[in-house]
Design an enzyme around this catalytic site. Structure first.
Site: not given
Length: 415
Positions: A78, A132, A204, A229
């Site tokens: 992890r 967003y 962001d 993206k």
């Protein structure tokens, strides 16, 4: 005969150490992208795809050393392998002033962890009204259940953000430009006020990526991207990242571990592949989108175009000051009609898919409704908003497709 190793065939410690970051700041963009994170590849061009959960230690001494400094090398899956480290380090090397980067299953997960890192019950969060939509859902629901209050502010307020700050405000969430309406925020003005009052700022930065905007250099504390993206660039995976200043890095790292986040090594390898060509793809996205935006400004069916690189954009001066360029996402407003009318425009487009997300090689179209989600600002518009993500197709083909779609749209209203 000599003593046989406890693990036959393994004559060295497998818990690899993590090499220090290399300073790439003096290099050009293309060279940075080619070299970032490569310290983990050793004699190969690309780092190996290292999938792991359990890490084996050669001895108790090795285990105890790892317990004292679990981030210095392989510890448990992890916490990452060489593949994860390569991507984390590459993203950190693209952000001047960054101390480190963590990877998340999505952009929203990265935003959530970043906010949890700097907020406690009883605190207040200020969020840009252009944020967003999933970010708004996160703030209004999950953070609300944790005792954190959210208020929304006008993204165009600049230094008037001071009027929105209360004694309980502990963080400000920015998005510039907004991914639906493309307002550009005065980041230096907002971050200066925030820092003076001990308030953490999170942005962001998915629209711009670090190649077009470097928020930490403008005073932001944590910069988030949906790597889904532009960085990955091929619409085939989900991932987010958060990159922090030295002051916020320990808190971000702690939130990452406590929330149990992890991404696959295979997806990291794909994002690293996308990163190597990010500058070339962004240049093409930018050039094509600007050509189409300029064409739309001249079309008789279009009321206005929201593209921050156009001189007609209300915050074009801020954009020119802070950004190194544009990307491929923008919107335009039609002169008449309503959302049901947009079917005539978009349903028969040949080169634009109808779908969420953006930043891939393919062009996308999406009708947008601002008033459904805004709470701090209102926009009076004559017709629907259409958002375009311009991909890597030929501009002439995309313009011809839009021209035919706009003709179909106008035909609904007669001559």
């Amino acid at each position: 005969m000599g003593r046989q190793p406890a693990h036959p065939g393994r004559d060295r410690r497998v818990t690899a150490r993590r090499p220090p970051l290399t300073d790439l700041s003096a290099l050009g963009t293309g060279t940075k992208l080619a070299q970032a994170g490569r310290a983990h590849a050793h004699d190969m061009v690309n780092p190996p795809v290292a999938r792991a959960s359990t890490i084996l230690f050669e001895s108790l001494a090795d285990l105890d050393a790892a317990l004292k400094d679990p981030d210095a090398g392989l510890y448990y899956g992890r916490r990452g392998t060489q593949t994860h480290w390569a991507l984390e380090d590459a993203l950190t090397q693209l952000e001047p002033g960054a101390a480190g980067t963590k990877l998340f299953p999505s952009g929203v997960a990265a935003i959530a962890a970043s906010l949890i890192a700097c907020l406690d019950a009883g605190d207040e969060l200020l969020v840009s009204d252009s944020a967003y939509e999933p970010t708004r859902t996160l703030a209004d629901n999950l953070l609300g259940r944790l005792g954190i209050t959210t208020r929304y502010y006008d993204p165009c307020c600049g230094d008037a953000i001071a009027d929105a700050i209360s004694e309980k405000t502990r963080a400000i969430l920015l998005e510039s430009p907004g991914s639906l309406s493309f307002e550009v925020q005065d980041l230096p003005a907002i971050t200066a006020i925030a820092r003076a009052r001990g308030i953490t700022t999170v942005i962001d930065n998915t629209w711009a990526t670090p190649l077009r905007l470097q928020p930490l250099a403008l005073g932001v504390d944590i910069s988030v991207q949906a790597l889904t993206k532009y960085v990955a660039g091929h619409s085939d995976l989900l991932m987010g990242s958060a990159t922090a200043t030295p002051a916020m890095w320990p808190k971000l790292k702690a939130a990452f571990y406590r929330l149990g986040h992890h991404v696959s090594a295979d997806d990291c390898a794909l994002v690293l592949r996308g990163l190597r060509t990010l500058n070339l793809r962004l240049d093409r996205h930018e050039q094509s989108a600007l050509a189409i935006a300029r064409w739309l400004e001249t079309h008789e069916a279009v009321d206005r175009v929201w593209h921050p690189a156009l001189p007609s954009h209300p915050q074009h001066a801020l954009f020119s000051r802070d950004f190194a360029g544009a990307t491929g996402l923008f919107a335009f407003v039609l002169k008449q009609g309503s959302r049901p009318h947009t079917a005539a425009l978009i349903d028969e487009l040949r080169h634009f898919g109808i779908g969420f997300s953006w930043g891939g090689f393919e062009s996308l179209v999406l009708p947008v409704e601002l008033d459904r989600i805004r709470t701090a600002t209102t926009t009076s518009l004559p017709g629907p908003i259409i958002r375009l993500s311009i991909g890597l197709e030929e501009v002439d083909d995309l313009i011809a497709d839009l021209d035919a779609g706009l003709a179909r749209y106008q035909a609904q209203f007669g001559a």
